[in-house]
Write a protein that holds these residues in place. Sequence first.
Motif, PDB file in Angstrom:
ATOM      1  N   SER A 141       0.832  -1.208   0.000  1.00 36.52           N
ATOM      2  CA  SER A 141       0.000   0.000   0.000  1.00 36.52           C
ATOM      3  C   SER A 141       0.864   1.254   0.000  1.00 36.52           C
ATOM      4  CB  SER A 141      -0.930  -0.002   1.214  1.00 36.52           C
ATOM      5  OG  SER A 141      -1.867  -1.039   1.132  1.00 36.52           O
ATOM      6  N   ILE A 142       1.920   1.242   0.825  1.00 39.87           N
ATOM      7  CA  ILE A 142       2.824   2.391   0.882  1.00 39.87           C
ATOM      8  C   ILE A 142       3.610   2.511  -0.419  1.00 39.87           C
ATOM      9  CG2 ILE A 142       4.783   3.399   2.113  1.00 39.87           C
ATOM     10  CD1 ILE A 142       3.764   1.993   4.636  1.00 39.87           C
ATOM     11  N   PHE A 143       4.003   1.374  -0.994  1.00 42.40           N
ATOM     12  CA  PHE A 143       4.707   1.384  -2.274  1.00 42.40           C
ATOM     13  C   PHE A 143       3.817   1.983  -3.373  1.00 42.40           C
ATOM     14  CE2 PHE A 143       5.542  -0.579  -6.383  1.00 42.40           C
ATOM     15  CZ  PHE A 143       6.903  -0.354  -6.545  1.00 42.40           C
ATOM     16  N   ASN A 144       2.565   1.537  -3.435  1.00 38.94           N
ATOM     17  CA  ASN A 144       1.652   2.020  -4.479  1.00 38.94           C
ATOM     18  C   ASN A 144       1.435   3.520  -4.391  1.00 38.94           C
ATOM     19  OD1 ASN A 144       1.348  -0.590  -5.426  1.00 38.94           O
ATOM     20  ND2 ASN A 144      -0.600  -0.946  -4.379  1.00 38.94           N
ATOM     21  N   MET A 145       1.247   4.035  -3.173  1.00 36.18           N
ATOM     22  CA  MET A 145       0.984   5.459  -3.027  1.00 36.18           C
ATOM     23  C   MET A 145       2.222   6.300  -3.273  1.00 36.18           C
ATOM     24  SD  MET A 145       0.568   5.572   1.124  1.00 36.18           S
ATOM     25  CE  MET A 145       0.609   7.324   1.383  1.00 36.18           C
ATOM     26  N   SER A 146       3.398   5.680  -3.270  1.00 33.90           N
ATOM     27  CA  SER A 146       4.653   6.402  -3.484  1.00 33.90           C
ATOM     28  C   SER A 146       5.191   6.249  -4.900  1.00 33.90           C
ATOM     29  CB  SER A 146       5.718   5.892  -2.497  1.00 33.90           C
ATOM     30  OG  SER A 146       5.297   6.034  -1.162  1.00 33.90           O
ATOM     31  N   PHE A 147       4.649   5.302  -5.674  1.00 35.52           N
ATOM     32  CA  PHE A 147       5.250   4.944  -6.948  1.00 35.52           C
ATOM     33  C   PHE A 147       5.258   6.100  -7.947  1.00 35.52           C
ATOM     34  CE2 PHE A 147       5.349   2.933 -11.169  1.00 35.52           C
ATOM     35  CZ  PHE A 147       6.512   2.183 -11.036  1.00 35.52           C
ATOM     36  N   GLY A 148       4.279   6.978  -7.858  1.00 34.29           N
ATOM     37  CA  GLY A 148       4.239   8.125  -8.769  1.00 34.29           C
ATOM     38  C   GLY A 148       5.480   8.983  -8.706  1.00 34.29           C
ATOM     39  N   PHE A 149       6.195   8.909  -7.581  1.00 39.87           N
ATOM     40  CA  PHE A 149       7.424   9.686  -7.453  1.00 39.87           C
ATOM     41  C   PHE A 149       8.505   9.220  -8.434  1.00 39.87           C
ATOM     42  CE2 PHE A 149       6.614  12.220  -3.608  1.00 39.87           C
ATOM     43  CZ  PHE A 149       7.381  13.327  -3.932  1.00 39.87           C
ATOM     44  N   LEU A 150       8.384   8.010  -8.958  1.00 43.53           N
ATOM     45  CA  LEU A 150       9.328   7.564  -9.978  1.00 43.53           C
ATOM     46  C   LEU A 150       9.282   8.511 -11.176  1.00 43.53           C
ATOM     47  CD1 LEU A 150      11.298   5.273 -10.934  1.00 43.53           C
ATOM     48  CD2 LEU A 150       9.317   4.302 -12.111  1.00 43.53           C
ATOM     49  N   GLY A 151       8.066   8.800 -11.643  1.00 46.89           N
ATOM     50  CA  GLY A 151       7.926   9.708 -12.774  1.00 46.89           C
ATOM     51  C   GLY A 151       8.308  11.131 -12.442  1.00 46.89           C
ATOM     52  N   ILE A 152       7.898  11.576 -11.248  1.00 45.83           N
ATOM     53  CA  ILE A 152       8.263  12.932 -10.832  1.00 45.83           C
ATOM     54  C   ILE A 152       9.780  13.101 -10.858  1.00 45.83           C
ATOM     55  CG2 ILE A 152       8.272  14.539  -8.875  1.00 45.83           C
ATOM     56  CD1 ILE A 152       5.538  13.381  -8.084  1.00 45.83           C
ATOM     57  N   GLN A 153      10.483  12.080 -10.377  1.00 45.99           N
ATOM     58  CA  GLN A 153      11.931  12.198 -10.326  1.00 45.99           C
ATOM     59  C   GLN A 153      12.565  12.052 -11.702  1.00 45.99           C
ATOM     60  OE1 GLN A 153      13.195  13.432  -7.744  1.00 45.99           O
ATOM     61  NE2 GLN A 153      15.237  13.550  -8.644  1.00 45.99           N
ATOM     62  N   PHE A 154      11.928  11.306 -12.611  1.00 48.30           N
ATOM     63  CA  PHE A 154      12.402  11.314 -13.990  1.00 48.30           C
ATOM     64  C   PHE A 154      12.407  12.751 -14.514  1.00 48.30           C
ATOM     65  CE2 PHE A 154      12.692   6.858 -14.325  1.00 48.30           C
ATOM     66  CZ  PHE A 154      13.138   6.514 -15.600  1.00 48.30           C
ATOM     67  N   GLY A 155      11.315  13.474 -14.244  1.00 44.67           N
ATOM     68  CA  GLY A 155      11.253  14.868 -14.681  1.00 44.67           C
ATOM     69  C   GLY A 155      12.317  15.725 -14.031  1.00 44.67           C
ATOM     70  N   THR A 209       2.206  18.288  -9.283  1.00 53.84           N
ATOM     71  CA  THR A 209       2.127  16.857  -8.961  1.00 53.84           C
ATOM     72  C   THR A 209       2.788  16.539  -7.628  1.00 53.84           C
ATOM     73  OG1 THR A 209       2.266  16.395 -11.335  1.00 53.84           O
ATOM     74  CG2 THR A 209       2.612  14.545  -9.845  1.00 53.84           C
ATOM     75  N   MET A 210       3.955  17.138  -7.387  1.00 58.37           N
ATOM     76  CA  MET A 210       4.790  16.701  -6.263  1.00 58.37           C
ATOM     77  C   MET A 210       4.240  17.090  -4.899  1.00 58.37           C
ATOM     78  SD  MET A 210       8.777  17.581  -5.412  1.00 58.37           S
ATOM     79  CE  MET A 210       8.376  19.261  -4.915  1.00 58.37           C
ATOM     80  N   GLU A 211       3.804  18.326  -4.750  1.00 61.88           N
ATOM     81  CA  GLU A 211       3.400  18.798  -3.415  1.00 61.88           C
ATOM     82  C   GLU A 211       2.296  17.937  -2.809  1.00 61.88           C
ATOM     83  OE1 GLU A 211       1.598  20.562  -0.166  1.00 61.88           O
ATOM     84  OE2 GLU A 211       0.578  20.306  -2.078  1.00 61.88           O
ATOM     85  N   PRO A 212       1.238  17.578  -3.564  1.00 62.11           N
ATOM     86  CA  PRO A 212       0.217  16.708  -2.961  1.00 62.11           C
ATOM     87  C   PRO A 212       0.722  15.306  -2.621  1.00 62.11           C
ATOM     88  CG  PRO A 212      -0.667  17.898  -4.856  1.00 62.11           C
ATOM     89  CD  PRO A 212       0.810  18.104  -4.878  1.00 62.11           C
ATOM     90  N   PHE A 213       1.767  14.832  -3.317  1.00 67.53           N
ATOM     91  CA  PHE A 213       2.335  13.534  -2.959  1.00 67.53           C
ATOM     92  C   PHE A 213       2.911  13.560  -1.546  1.00 67.53           C
ATOM     93  CE2 PHE A 213       2.154  11.707  -7.229  1.00 67.53           C
ATOM     94  CZ  PHE A 213       2.099  10.351  -6.956  1.00 67.53           C
ATOM     95  N   ARG A 214       3.569  14.662  -1.176  1.00 69.19           N
ATOM     96  CA  ARG A 214       4.083  14.792   0.184  1.00 69.19           C
ATOM     97  C   ARG A 214       2.939  14.753   1.196  1.00 69.19           C
ATOM     98  NH1 ARG A 214       9.348  13.545  -0.181  1.00 69.19           N
ATOM     99  NH2 ARG A 214      10.574  15.023  -1.388  1.00 69.19           N
ATOM    100  N   ALA A 215       1.874  15.493   0.888  1.00 65.02           N
ATOM    101  CA  ALA A 215       0.745  15.553   1.815  1.00 65.02           C
ATOM    102  C   ALA A 215       0.038  14.200   1.915  1.00 65.02           C
ATOM    103  CB  ALA A 215      -0.237  16.631   1.359  1.00 65.02           C
TER     104      ALA A 215
END
Length: 470
Positions: free
Chosen positions: A14-28, A124-130
């Motif tokens: 569950s924690i992995f799934n909610m964090s996975f979007g950061f892969l793309g953010i960090q590609f950017g 995209t990034m700021e709401p991921f932190r929240a």
Amino acid sequence: MNNLSHKPKLSFWSIFNMSFGFLGIQFGFALQGGFMSRIFQTLGASQDDIPALWIAAPLTGLLVQPIIGYMSDRTWSPRWGRRKPFFLIGAVLSTIVLFFLPNSPVLWVAAGCLWVLDASINITMEPFRALVADKLPDSQRSYGFVMQTLIIGVGTWVASNLPWLVNQLGVSNEALPGIVPMSVKIAFGIGGVVFLASVLYTIFTTTEYPPEDLEEFKKENEASKGFANGVKEIFASIGQMPKTMKLLGVIQFFSWFSFFAMWSLATPALTTHVFNAPAPVETAFNMADEGSKALFMTASKSYNDAADLVGSYMGMYGLSSMAFALLLTFYAAKRSINRKYIHMFSLIAGGLGFISMYFINQPQQLIYSFILIGISWGSILSMPYAMLSSAINPKKMGIYMGIFNMFIVIPQIIAATGGLNYLYQLIFGEAVINAMLLAGASLIIGGLANFLITDKNVITHQAEDREVLN
């Protein structure tokens, strides 16, 4: 007083799934940080102009992140949730710009694309932190932020190596004056695809908790509706920020000044100082003469080869941060950690990594410099946010996460508007490699500033759930 103990502990996946979007953010972010200065130089910018061209990135963060945090705090859709609509909007915009940016015909277009790209990534990034603070009980927050850091590390390493890898697969990294090599264009295109796909994965695999009292939530939103009320609340929240948040801001200031120096000037500094292959200046060659043009192309190839390797070595800090985050993930899952001292020693390690670049005479030695920098990066992306989330009101998590990022962008704005060039030349001398010495000194100061943090509830990640005072 807000009791967070009602939030259930989540599984690894569950924690992995909610964090996975950061892969793309960090590609950017990695493509932007590793290759934007190269694109600027290719389009004719001098190394002294580069920090000012980067002004778009922190300035958009300063404006966008508090606004997005405020808006996401007040968003709720039974279908889309609170933070996920912003994930999607930012990912779509970022993907479009990543395809277009390396095809910029002139310098001012590239600078404008950087502005739009950074704004889109921030959406995209700021709401991921929240989201981490929204979903996880306090006992799992260090774990959650470290998981994000682990995924960010993977993204940094892979994205930083993309132009080199594409070149190794047979795509040329050579180009005529003013043209970005095809290998870089393809790498940015791949980054756009990964960005959108990874964010969509998080959107479709993660659910969000509704507001505790939905009717009260709607009433509060109705009462505070409107642009003027939004601006008023943002400024009121800035004035009311907790003491710990201000002290963390001091640490963030020195940390992000340092990393801005790396992103903006590491390519010209290292291609010149370590590889002895500075970017050729077109006006120094007679392009109408075939012999002079051949010399330019040879110098250009040497520079592009060196820039590929700088990007590849820079990716090592992503790999290092990933390994560091992995260790912290396993440890923080079961034991208490001292966030303050972990962050302190991590920043000092990174500072030594930057300083070591000045003394390197073999390019492969850069691996060790970036390993140390990666330890800092892994901590910067997790420990401050974990400490902050234990010090603020959960109902205002989004807006405070956005405001906290002001401490990231303000030092970058100062650096971009002349502070970086002025300080490194004043203190260490005119050679651009001296910017890395300044970066190292700044990061060490940031590490020592951790002594300012004294709140024990913020410093120590507890193994059990506890109440958080707001």
